[in-house]
Design a protein around this motif. Structure first.
Motif, mmCIF file in Angstrom:
data_model
loop_
_atom_site.group_PDB
_atom_site.id
_atom_site.type_symbol
_atom_site.label_atom_id
_atom_site.label_comp_id
_atom_site.label_asym_id
_atom_site.label_seq_id
_atom_site.Cartn_x
_atom_site.Cartn_y
_atom_site.Cartn_z
ATOM 1 N N ARG A 1 0.894 -1.154 0.000
ATOM 2 C CA ARG A 1 0.000 0.000 0.000
ATOM 3 C C ARG A 1 0.929 1.199 0.000
ATOM 4 O O ARG A 1 1.857 1.261 0.802
ATOM 5 C CB ARG A 1 -0.881 0.001 1.244
ATOM 6 C CG ARG A 1 -1.958 1.063 1.181
ATOM 7 C CD ARG A 1 -2.873 1.027 2.370
ATOM 8 N NE ARG A 1 -3.253 -0.332 2.724
ATOM 9 C CZ ARG A 1 -4.008 -0.637 3.755
ATOM 10 N NH1 ARG A 1 -4.482 0.306 4.541
ATOM 11 N NH2 ARG A 1 -4.307 -1.875 4.034
ATOM 12 N N PHE A 2 0.723 2.133 -0.925
ATOM 13 C CA PHE A 2 1.647 3.247 -1.020
ATOM 14 C C PHE A 2 0.943 4.582 -1.132
ATOM 15 O O PHE A 2 -0.219 4.667 -1.486
ATOM 16 C CB PHE A 2 2.601 3.073 -2.212
ATOM 17 C CG PHE A 2 1.915 3.182 -3.547
ATOM 18 C CD1 PHE A 2 1.759 4.408 -4.177
ATOM 19 C CD2 PHE A 2 1.425 2.054 -4.178
ATOM 20 C CE1 PHE A 2 1.124 4.511 -5.404
ATOM 21 C CE2 PHE A 2 0.795 2.148 -5.395
ATOM 22 C CZ PHE A 2 0.641 3.376 -6.014
ATOM 23 N N GLN A 3 1.717 5.605 -0.809
ATOM 24 C CA GLN A 3 1.291 6.985 -0.951
ATOM 25 C C GLN A 3 2.515 7.727 -1.490
ATOM 26 O O GLN A 3 3.597 7.648 -0.902
ATOM 27 C CB GLN A 3 0.871 7.529 0.403
ATOM 28 C CG GLN A 3 0.128 8.816 0.378
ATOM 29 C CD GLN A 3 -0.421 9.134 1.769
ATOM 30 O OE1 GLN A 3 0.160 8.793 2.785
ATOM 31 N NE2 GLN A 3 -1.547 9.806 1.803
ATOM 32 N N SER B 1 -2.338 7.486 -4.064
ATOM 33 C CA SER B 1 -2.379 6.342 -3.157
ATOM 34 C C SER B 1 -3.003 5.160 -3.868
ATOM 35 O O SER B 1 -3.934 5.320 -4.651
ATOM 36 C CB SER B 1 -3.236 6.661 -1.922
ATOM 37 O OG SER B 1 -2.723 7.763 -1.235
ATOM 38 N N ASP B 2 -2.498 3.980 -3.558
ATOM 39 C CA ASP B 2 -3.061 2.771 -4.150
ATOM 40 C C ASP B 2 -2.433 1.562 -3.463
ATOM 41 O O ASP B 2 -1.524 1.698 -2.653
ATOM 42 C CB ASP B 2 -2.771 2.724 -5.652
ATOM 43 C CG ASP B 2 -3.782 1.877 -6.417
ATOM 44 O OD1 ASP B 2 -4.607 1.170 -5.786
ATOM 45 O OD2 ASP B 2 -3.761 1.923 -7.653
ATOM 46 N N THR B 3 -2.918 0.403 -3.812
ATOM 47 C CA THR B 3 -2.320 -0.860 -3.411
ATOM 48 C C THR B 3 -1.896 -1.549 -4.696
ATOM 49 O O THR B 3 -2.680 -1.627 -5.647
ATOM 50 C CB THR B 3 -3.329 -1.728 -2.630
ATOM 51 O OG1 THR B 3 -3.739 -0.994 -1.468
ATOM 52 C CG2 THR B 3 -2.726 -3.051 -2.210
ATOM 53 N N GLU B 4 -0.667 -1.996 -4.737
ATOM 54 C CA GLU B 4 -0.122 -2.631 -5.941
ATOM 55 C C GLU B 4 0.579 -3.926 -5.579
ATOM 56 O O GLU B 4 1.053 -4.108 -4.466
ATOM 57 C CB GLU B 4 0.894 -1.706 -6.633
ATOM 58 C CG GLU B 4 0.295 -0.504 -7.289
ATOM 59 C CD GLU B 4 -0.533 -0.808 -8.523
ATOM 60 O OE1 GLU B 4 -0.246 -1.806 -9.226
ATOM 61 O OE2 GLU B 4 -1.468 -0.050 -8.779
ATOM 62 N N GLN C 1 3.712 0.521 2.837
ATOM 63 C CA GLN C 1 3.558 -0.519 3.839
ATOM 64 C C GLN C 1 3.489 -1.847 3.111
ATOM 65 O O GLN C 1 2.745 -1.996 2.128
ATOM 66 C CB GLN C 1 2.286 -0.308 4.650
ATOM 67 C CG GLN C 1 2.083 -1.369 5.715
ATOM 68 C CD GLN C 1 0.808 -1.145 6.512
ATOM 69 O OE1 GLN C 1 -0.129 -0.531 6.026
ATOM 70 N NE2 GLN C 1 0.780 -1.653 7.734
ATOM 71 N N ILE C 2 4.271 -2.805 3.593
ATOM 72 C CA ILE C 2 4.246 -4.152 3.024
ATOM 73 C C ILE C 2 2.998 -4.853 3.558
ATOM 74 O O ILE C 2 2.833 -4.992 4.774
ATOM 75 C CB ILE C 2 5.510 -4.952 3.418
ATOM 76 C CG1 ILE C 2 6.795 -4.211 3.019
ATOM 77 C CG2 ILE C 2 5.455 -6.366 2.825
ATOM 78 C CD1 ILE C 2 6.992 -4.012 1.546
ATOM 79 N N MET C 3 2.134 -5.253 2.662
ATOM 80 C CA MET C 3 0.901 -5.932 3.066
ATOM 81 C C MET C 3 1.120 -7.452 3.103
ATOM 82 O O MET C 3 0.827 -8.085 4.115
ATOM 83 C CB MET C 3 -0.235 -5.580 2.109
ATOM 84 C CG MET C 3 -0.495 -4.083 1.993
ATOM 85 S SD MET C 3 -0.828 -3.268 3.558
ATOM 86 C CE MET C 3 -2.403 -3.976 3.958
ATOM 87 N N THR C 4 1.571 -8.033 1.979
ATOM 88 C CA THR C 4 1.810 -9.477 1.931
ATOM 89 C C THR C 4 3.074 -9.738 1.128
ATOM 90 O O THR C 4 3.468 -8.945 0.273
ATOM 91 C CB THR C 4 0.651 -10.249 1.265
ATOM 92 O OG1 THR C 4 0.525 -9.820 -0.103
ATOM 93 C CG2 THR C 4 -0.661 -10.042 1.996
ATOM 94 N N ILE C 5 3.691 -10.877 1.423
ATOM 95 C CA ILE C 5 4.852 -11.340 0.680
ATOM 96 C C ILE C 5 4.617 -12.826 0.390
ATOM 97 O O ILE C 5 4.369 -13.607 1.301
ATOM 98 C CB ILE C 5 6.158 -11.195 1.481
ATOM 99 C CG1 ILE C 5 6.396 -9.734 1.856
ATOM 100 C CG2 ILE C 5 7.347 -11.759 0.693
ATOM 101 C CD1 ILE C 5 7.536 -9.541 2.854
ATOM 102 N N GLU C 6 4.687 -13.188 -0.879
ATOM 103 C CA GLU C 6 4.568 -14.592 -1.263
ATOM 104 C C GLU C 6 5.878 -14.981 -1.932
ATOM 105 O O GLU C 6 6.130 -14.616 -3.082
ATOM 106 C CB GLU C 6 3.391 -14.786 -2.209
ATOM 107 C CG GLU C 6 2.050 -14.450 -1.577
ATOM 108 C CD GLU C 6 0.894 -14.537 -2.563
ATOM 109 O OE1 GLU C 6 0.939 -15.409 -3.464
ATOM 110 O OE2 GLU C 6 -0.032 -13.723 -2.434
#
Length: 171
Positions: free
Chosen positions: A48-50, A62-65, A163-168
Motif C-alpha cells: 500500500r503506497f502513498q 495512493s493505491d495498493t499494488e 507498507q508491506i501488506m503481503t509477501i509470497e
C-alpha cells in the motif's frame, strides 16, 4: 542557500506531515514475529503506497499494488528500499527524480494525427495508445496532436510512504 540541516529538517517535517493523516495503522507498522517472510528477489509483494511530489505534498497518489521483486517493473529506488522488509512494516523516504520515474524527457513529446485520439478527447486528458503507453494530451490542433509520453511524476523528487501488506515467496 539552504544548509544540509535545513534540508533534513524539512524532509522530516514533510514525512511527518504526510504520515499525520496517513492510511498506515501504527499497530500494523510493527512486523509480526510469527511471519519471517522478507522481500527478496522473486517474491510477489503487495504494498500500500502513498506518493507525493516533494514540492507539493498535498497532491498525493495512493493505491495498493502487487509486483515481483527483482523484475524492475517499479522505480529502482523503491525496489531497493523494500528489499528485506517484512509484512506489516512501513517506511517513508524521499526519492530523487532519477530514483523514481526518471528525468523529464522533452523528446517524449510527440505528434500524432488527431484522428488517432478518441472523439471526446480534450487537452489535459490522459489517453492510452495501442501499446498500452499512457500519454497526456498537451495540445490538439487541426493538423496534429501533441502528446506527452513522460510519466506524470517524471522529473520530480518524491516523498514515498509504503507498507508491506503481503509477501509470497516462490516455493
Amino acid at each position: 542557500m539552504p544548509s544540509i540541516r535545513h534540508i533534513l529538517v524539512s524532509a522530516i517535517g514533510v514525512a511527518l506531515f504526510l504520515a499525520q493523516g496517513s492510511f498506515l495503522n501504527p499497530v500494523q507498522a510493527v512486523p509480526t514475529l510469527m511471519n519471517d517472510a522478507t522481500v527478496q528477489d522473486g517474491a510477489e509483494v503487495t504494498v500500500r503506497f502513498q506518493i507525493a511530489p516533494w514540492d507539493n505534498p498535498t497532491l498525493t497518489y495512493s493505491d495498493t499494488e502487487k509486483f515481483v521483486q527483482g523484475e524492475h517493473l517499479i522505480p529502482p529506488g523503491i525496489e531497493q528500499r523494500v528489499a528485506g522488509m517484512h509484512p506489516g512494516e512501513s517506511i517513508t523516504f524521499p526519492l530523487s527524480a532519477e530514483e523514481a520515474f526518471g528525468s523529464y524527457d522533452e523528446t517524449k513529446i510527440q505528434t500524432f494525427p488527431p484522428d488517432d485520439l478518441p472523439l471526446d478527447a480534450r487537452e489535459g486528458d490522459t489517453v492510452e495508445d495501442s501499446a498500452g503507453r499512457l500519454a497526456r494530451i498537451v495540445r490538439i490542433l487541426p493538423e496534429k496532436a501533441l502528446l506527452d509520453l513522460n510519466h506524470p511524476l517524471a522529473g520530480k523528487p518524491l516523498i514515498v510512504t509504503l507498507q508491506i501488506m503481503t509477501i509470497e515467496n516462490p516455493g
